[in-house]
Design a protein around this motif. Structure first.
Motif, PDB file in Angstrom:
ATOM      1  N   ALA A   1     123.034  68.011  57.249  1.00 14.84           N
ATOM      2  CA  ALA A   1     122.986  68.719  58.525  1.00 14.84           C
ATOM      3  C   ALA A   1     123.411  70.170  58.409  1.00 14.84           C
ATOM      4  N   ALA A   2     124.392  70.473  57.572  1.00 12.53           N
ATOM      5  CA  ALA A   2     124.891  71.844  57.473  1.00 12.53           C
ATOM      6  C   ALA A   2     125.505  72.055  56.103  1.00 12.53           C
ATOM      7  N   VAL A   3     125.408  73.298  55.636  1.00 16.06           N
ATOM      8  CA  VAL A   3     126.034  73.691  54.373  1.00 16.06           C
ATOM      9  C   VAL A   3     126.813  74.969  54.608  1.00 16.06           C
ATOM     10  N   SER A   4     127.725  75.237  53.695  1.00 12.45           N
ATOM     11  CA  SER A   4     128.529  76.459  53.769  1.00 12.45           C
ATOM     12  C   SER A   4     128.209  77.333  52.571  1.00 12.45           C
ATOM     13  N   CYS A   5     127.879  78.590  52.842  1.00 14.62           N
ATOM     14  CA  CYS A   5     127.561  79.551  51.793  1.00 14.62           C
ATOM     15  C   CYS A   5     128.809  80.342  51.440  1.00 14.62           C
ATOM     16  N   ALA A   6     129.183  80.322  50.179  1.00 15.26           N
ATOM     17  CA  ALA A   6     130.341  81.081  49.716  1.00 15.26           C
ATOM     18  C   ALA A   6     129.893  82.441  49.204  1.00 15.26           C
ATOM     19  N   PRO A   7     130.719  83.484  49.365  1.00 12.90           N
ATOM     20  CA  PRO A   7     130.327  84.806  48.849  1.00 12.90           C
ATOM     21  C   PRO A   7     130.214  84.790  47.341  1.00 12.90           C
ATOM     22  N   ALA A   8     129.326  85.614  46.826  1.00 16.09           N
ATOM     23  CA  ALA A   8     129.118  85.698  45.382  1.00 16.09           C
ATOM     24  C   ALA A   8     130.380  86.197  44.705  1.00 16.09           C
ATOM     25  N   GLU A   9     130.643  85.652  43.535  1.00 18.93           N
ATOM     26  CA  GLU A   9     131.807  86.079  42.770  1.00 18.93           C
ATOM     27  C   GLU A   9     131.534  87.429  42.122  1.00 18.93           C
ATOM     28  N   THR A  10     132.598  88.136  41.817  1.00 21.14           N
ATOM     29  CA  THR A  10     132.485  89.418  41.137  1.00 21.14           C
ATOM     30  C   THR A  10     133.162  89.324  39.786  1.00 21.14           C
ATOM     31  N   GLY A  11     132.845  90.258  38.921  1.00 21.32           N
ATOM     32  CA  GLY A  11     133.467  90.256  37.611  1.00 21.32           C
ATOM     33  C   GLY A  11     132.461  89.936  36.534  1.00 21.32           C
ATOM     34  N   ALA A  12     132.995  89.617  35.362  1.00 17.15           N
ATOM     35  CA  ALA A  12     132.132  89.401  34.211  1.00 17.15           C
ATOM     36  C   ALA A  12     131.234  88.195  34.384  1.00 17.15           C
ATOM     37  N   GLU A  13     131.716  87.180  35.042  1.00 17.51           N
ATOM     38  CA  GLU A  13     130.931  85.963  35.229  1.00 17.51           C
ATOM     39  C   GLU A  13     130.488  85.843  36.675  1.00 17.51           C
ATOM     40  N   ALA A  14     130.029  86.955  37.228  1.00 16.87           N
ATOM     41  CA  ALA A  14     129.621  86.957  38.629  1.00 16.87           C
ATOM     42  C   ALA A  14     128.436  86.027  38.825  1.00 16.87           C
ATOM     43  N   GLY A  15     128.400  85.429  39.986  1.00 16.19           N
ATOM     44  CA  GLY A  15     127.313  84.518  40.311  1.00 16.19           C
ATOM     45  C   GLY A  15     127.508  83.949  41.696  1.00 16.19           C
ATOM     46  N   THR A  16     126.488  83.271  42.175  1.00 17.44           N
ATOM     47  CA  THR A  16     126.529  82.660  43.498  1.00 17.44           C
ATOM     48  C   THR A  16     126.591  81.153  43.348  1.00 17.44           C
ATOM     49  N   ALA A  17     127.589  80.553  43.958  1.00 15.25           N
ATOM     50  CA  ALA A  17     127.728  79.105  43.903  1.00 15.25           C
ATOM     51  C   ALA A  17     126.688  78.452  44.805  1.00 15.25           C
ATOM     52  N   ALA A  18     126.319  77.210  44.465  1.00 15.97           N
ATOM     53  CA  ALA A  18     125.387  76.472  45.311  1.00 15.97           C
ATOM     54  C   ALA A  18     126.027  76.212  46.668  1.00 15.97           C
ATOM     55  N   PRO A  19     125.253  76.204  47.748  1.00 16.03           N
ATOM     56  CA  PRO A  19     125.816  75.931  49.073  1.00 16.03           C
ATOM     57  C   PRO A  19     126.556  74.595  49.085  1.00 16.03           C
ATOM     58  N   ARG A  20     127.689  74.572  49.754  1.00 16.31           N
ATOM     59  CA  ARG A  20     128.531  73.373  49.796  1.00 16.31           C
ATOM     60  C   ARG A  20     128.206  72.543  51.035  1.00 16.31           C
ATOM     61  N   PRO A  21     127.851  71.256  50.857  1.00 17.76           N
ATOM     62  CA  PRO A  21     127.590  70.420  52.042  1.00 17.76           C
ATOM     63  C   PRO A  21     128.852  70.277  52.885  1.00 17.76           C
ATOM     64  N   VAL A  22     128.689  70.437  54.202  1.00 14.64           N
ATOM     65  CA  VAL A  22     129.830  70.258  55.105  1.00 14.64           C
ATOM     66  C   VAL A  22     129.591  69.144  56.117  1.00 14.64           C
ATOM     67  N   ARG A  23     128.326  68.830  56.405  1.00 14.07           N
ATOM     68  CA  ARG A  23     128.010  67.711  57.305  1.00 14.07           C
ATOM     69  C   ARG A  23     126.728  67.054  56.826  1.00 14.07           C
ATOM     70  N   TRP A  24     126.734  65.727  56.795  1.00 17.08           N
ATOM     71  CA  TRP A  24     125.559  65.005  56.329  1.00 17.08           C
ATOM     72  C   TRP A  24     125.472  63.669  57.039  1.00 17.08           C
ATOM     73  N   LEU A  25     124.306  63.054  56.912  1.00 14.86           N
ATOM     74  CA  LEU A  25     124.015  61.793  57.598  1.00 14.86           C
ATOM     75  C   LEU A  25     123.439  60.831  56.578  1.00 14.86           C
ATOM     76  N   LEU A  26     124.293  59.909  56.114  1.00 10.43           N
ATOM     77  CA  LEU A  26     123.862  58.864  55.195  1.00 10.43           C
ATOM     78  C   LEU A  26     124.205  57.510  55.804  1.00 10.43           C
TER      79      LEU A  26
END
Length: 856
Positions: free
Chosen positions: A338-363
């Motif tokens: 149902a919903a995911v949370s987007c985290a800001p991209a990291e900075t530094g030598a290993e900068a990158g964007t994490a996959a969206p984190r599930p916050v609500r789901w229906l199973l």
């Protein structure tokens, strides 16, 4: 969606004589027909309301089947604050004061302390300075009254909302005897975030506008109409703790993420952590939310669909559920993630964007399992089931491939994907067995819209097994993309003679031997295709977002016209049945000049190359194009599928063929002009004779035929300040690649850059592209197919009063003689060329800027 939100009818034609007189139970004698309509009292909600709570409806005796009675049953009623709804037409208002006064006396005698009066405008001050009706009732009956200062609207879940309050903090007001009225806000009952929302500035923000809606805020392009009760914006559930921001940026011209980040930064601190974004248009909102998270440096929650209030059939209450909604406004299936949370991209030598984190789901409860991973469940036998945005993934591990995890949801279908087992039949069979046990546990709407899809690159055995599984379990089946073998397969011989297909690469020499890498593509484009009916001219097809525009063939000349020719040299256009011979070589394209340059067409000559690709694409064209665009195919099918749902007329008799052709159009519209699939590449490929993009060009031309035509004034901006010497009246200009232009009559159309020459066109075959426009496009762009020709009508150098401009008229395809427009039509064209977009004009799209085609 109109069934989810409804306006409570206003008491039309109210007059002070019909209002109850303070301190009396009746307004005195009123002359009326004793047999005519009168006000009657209904009671509702007493049986189901907590503690015997009930509501009251004052209606006309003539309205025995009023819809308000049904709507009133969903209102939240309280024992100590009963709801009183007034829905009385003027011809029945003679005894309204008597009935309303008697009801208030009854409530006071029952020791009720207050009442909620749902009567549009009862809290508004009168123009003559008289106190609001609700204040006079409170003073007269020694009774607390809550009432709206404008029209009241019933929202999903039983709440009440005032869409256009008389004051920014108003909407609902509480009146106590002898006291000043207290503003309660626009929503009843009030969510926890309502008071803080009053501090948020509304109105224009960049290229967007911020408005209040029942669930929170709406951000949509400036110039779009304000939402009304019954629109999608009024259908969202009002969450008591979460502020919803509905984002409709499908037609936005500016950076949507920038404006959205600015809006969230404006929110008070107590609101910012309670915000969730919801997609208001057909585009995927997740990439925008990720960029907003990067800009703000904080997590941003985004819903997969729309949070709607859904009735619970077991007890009649309402619950919130995130659902996918089609372009027609139909609620289809509840989002499993149902919903995911987007985290800001990291900075530094290993900068990158994490996959969206599930916050609500229906199973289903049956697969909740002990697994600690979010949105992950365990199936009998140890398999994993993972809720993803597009649907479900079933595999031997809890980690779906990135392509499955990131695929956006479609309202059309719940996509169920099974992990590729690399030919391991035993493992694949175990996964399908686990999936078969899961299906009965899914929500009924999920099962109804479920389709099973083949893994990318799956073999024939896997595809066959999944196809059989879909049939046995009443699922839809998503066929895998056409494999490369299809492109190399020769076309079957036709048993009935047919006309050969129009050439798909204008400059491919007949005697040239193509390089090995190009042999397959060129051979595919030369296969014969069934003859099609001649194209006919079509008229204006309506607004860009009209539900059922015509999507007929590319318009051609209605009849050849008998007028002096405008071409300075004789020409013999090639026909599909008698193509002109191609030259042994073709002139090289001119060097690219950013941002856009359309290469010149070769000079007209009896031995010139045939016309650019026209007509519908062949099966070989489509197969070769799919192979050519295989690396980017998936990112274009989603927007095309949404367009086919929104505008069924685009499909034609063979939907799969239309889908492939429209993917070519979407690929062109989203490609950089100087990119691999842009205008420069198409022009260069045609002029050089390589033919590597010929299948793409054929599908693109075919796809444009499926889009609605438009009428109006079109413009392309060419870097100035002077006009090219060869653009003189009588010259014929031809484009050998698609030509991007702006539709000047479109609402919110941008203004061309200062100092540029304006090439203004009177079109015949231009195609409206808004249904497939890329995110950020203005929606005011249009496209001419490659091979389109234009006659220069007039040229005007720049002056202090007006910019430099060239006036053009499109020459219908196949026309050897052309009648120029009338002097009045040319004057109107020049007037449109002079107009300034004003201070509010949008940013001019770069793809509509660049050199115009050169003379033929």
């Amino acid at each position: 969606m109109s069934g989810l939100t409804s306006r409570l009818p206003r008491w039309r034609g109210r007059r002070s004589a019909a209002e109850p007189s303070p301190g009396t139970s009746a307004p005195g004698p009123v002359a009326r027909d004793p047999e005519g309509p009168r006000t009657v009292l209904d009671e509702f909600g007493a049986a189901s309301g907590p503690g015997g709570a009930s509501g009251f409806l004052l209606r006309s005796s003539a309205d025995r089947r009023t819809s308000v009675r049904e709507l009133a049953r969903s209102l939240r009623v309280e024992r100590e604050r009963p709801v009183v709804i007034v829905d009385v037409a003027p011809d029945a208002a003679g005894n309204l004061g008597e009935e309303l006064g008697g009801l208030l006396a009854r409530l006071r005698d029952e020791h009720r302390s207050a009442a909620r009066l749902v009567m549009s405008g009862a809290a508004a001050r009168k123009p003559d300075g008289q106190l609001p009706l609700a204040q006079r009732l409170a003073d007269a009956w020694d009774f607390e009254i809550e009432a709206p200062d404008a029209a009241a609207v019933l929202v999903p879940g039983g709440g009440l909302y005032v869409s256009e309050p008389a004051t920014p903090a108003g909407g609902w007001w509480r009146f106590a005897p002898g006291a000043e009225p207290l503003a309660l806000g626009a929503r009843i009952p009030a969510p926890r975030w309502q008071r803080a929302l009053a501090r948020v500035p509304l109105g224009e923000l960049g290229d967007h506008t911020v408005r209040q809606i029942p669930a929170g805020l709406l951000l949509h392009p400036t110039g779009a109409a304000a939402p009304r009760p019954g629109d999608l914006a009024f259908a969202l559930a009002v969450h008591p703790d979460r502020l919803t921001v509905l984002v409709n940026g499908a037609d936005s011209r500016n950076d949507l993420a920038e404006d959205l980040a600015t809006l969230l930064a404006r929110l008070p601190a107590e609101l910012r952590d309670r915000v969730r974004l919801a997609p208001g248009g057909g585009d995927d909102l997740l990439p925008v939310a990720q960029r907003v998270a990067d800009l703000l440096g904080t997590e941003v929650e985004v819903c997969t669909g729309l949070p709607l209030s859904v009735p619970n059939p077991s007890d009649g209450t309402h619950q919130e559920q995130v659902r996918l909604v089609s372009a027609e406004g139909e609620s289809t299936w509840p989002a499993l993630l149902a919903a995911v949370s987007c985290a800001p991209a990291e900075t530094g030598a290993e900068a990158g964007t994490a996959a969206p984190r599930p916050v609500r789901w229906l199973l289903p409860d049956a697969v909740a399992g002990p697994d600690s991973e979010p949105a992950v469940g365990r199936l009998p036998g140890g398999s994993y089931v993972v809720a993803v945005r597009a649907g479900l993934w079933v595999g031997a591990t809890p980690d779906p491939p990135a392509a499955v995890r990131d695929r956006p949801a479609e309202a059309r279908a719940v996509r169920i994907e099974v992990a590729d087992t690399d030919g391991d039949g035993q493992t694949g069979g175990a996964l399908l067995k686990a999936l078969a046990a899961l299906l009965p546990e899914l929500d009924a709407q999920v099962r109804e819209h479920a389709e099973i899809a083949s893994p990318a690159g799956a073999g024939a055995e896997t595809v066959d097994a999944l196809r059989r599984f879909a049939v046995r379990n009443a699922l839809m089946f998503a066929a895998p993309p056409t494999r490369s073998a299809a492109a190399a397969a020769p076309a079957p011989a036709a048993s009935i003679p047919t006309a050969p297909a129009p050439p798909t690469s204008a400059a491919v020499p007949r005697t040239a031997t193509p390089p090995p890498a190009q042999a397959t593509a060129q051979a595919a484009t030369q296969a014969p295709a069934p003859a099609s009916r001649p194209a006919t001219s079509s008229g204006h097809t309506g607004l860009p977002n009209s539900p059922t525009p015509e999507a007929g063939p590319l318009p051609q000349a209605p009849e050849p016209r008998t007028a002096p020719q405008v071409a300075s040299a004789p020409s013999t256009p090639a026909s599909p049945t008698n193509p002109a011979p191609a030259p042994a070589s073709a002139p090289a394209p001119r060097a690219p000049e950013p941002p856009v340059r359309v290469a010149a067409a070769p000079s007209r000559h009896p031995t010139a190359p045939a016309p650019a690709p026209t007509g519908l694409s062949s099966g070989a064209d489509r197969a070769a194009f799919r192979e050519l665009a295989a690396s980017v195919w998936e990112e274009h099918t989603g927007p095309v599928n949404r367009a086919l749902v929104h505008l069924p007329a685009l499909r034609g008799p063979r939907e799969e063929q239309a889908r492939i052709d429209l993917v070519a159009v979407h690929l062109y519209l989203t490609a950089a002009p100087d990119g691999r699939f842009g205008a420069l590449a198409l022009a260069s490929d045609a002029a050089s004779g390589r033919g590597g993009l010929a299948p793409y060009a054929a599908c693109l031309a075919s796809g444009l035929r499926r889009l609605p035509a438009l009428r109006g004034t079109l413009l392309r901006a060419v870097p100035g300040p002077g006009i090219a010497d060869d653009a003189v009246p009588g010259t014929v200009l031809r484009c050998d690649a698609p030509l991007d232009v702006v539709h000047l009559e479109q609402k919110g159309a941008p203004a061309p850059p200062d100092g540029h020459v304006r090439y203004v066109i009177r079109p015949v075959t231009a195609r409206r592209t808004s249904v497939l426009a890329a995110p950020g496009d203005s929606g005011a762009t249009a496209l001419f197919a490659a091979g389109t020709e234009f006659s220069v009508l007039a040229r005007h150098e720049a002056s202090e009063e007006a910019p430099a401009r060239v006036l053009l008229a499109e020459i219908p395809g196949g026309t050897r003689q052309f009648r120029p427009p009338s002097d009045e039509a040319v004057a109107r064209l020049d007037e449109a060329a002079r107009r300034d977009g004003g201070a509010t004009a949008a940013r001019w799209p770069g793809r509509c800027t660049g050199h115009f085609p050169c003379p033929t």
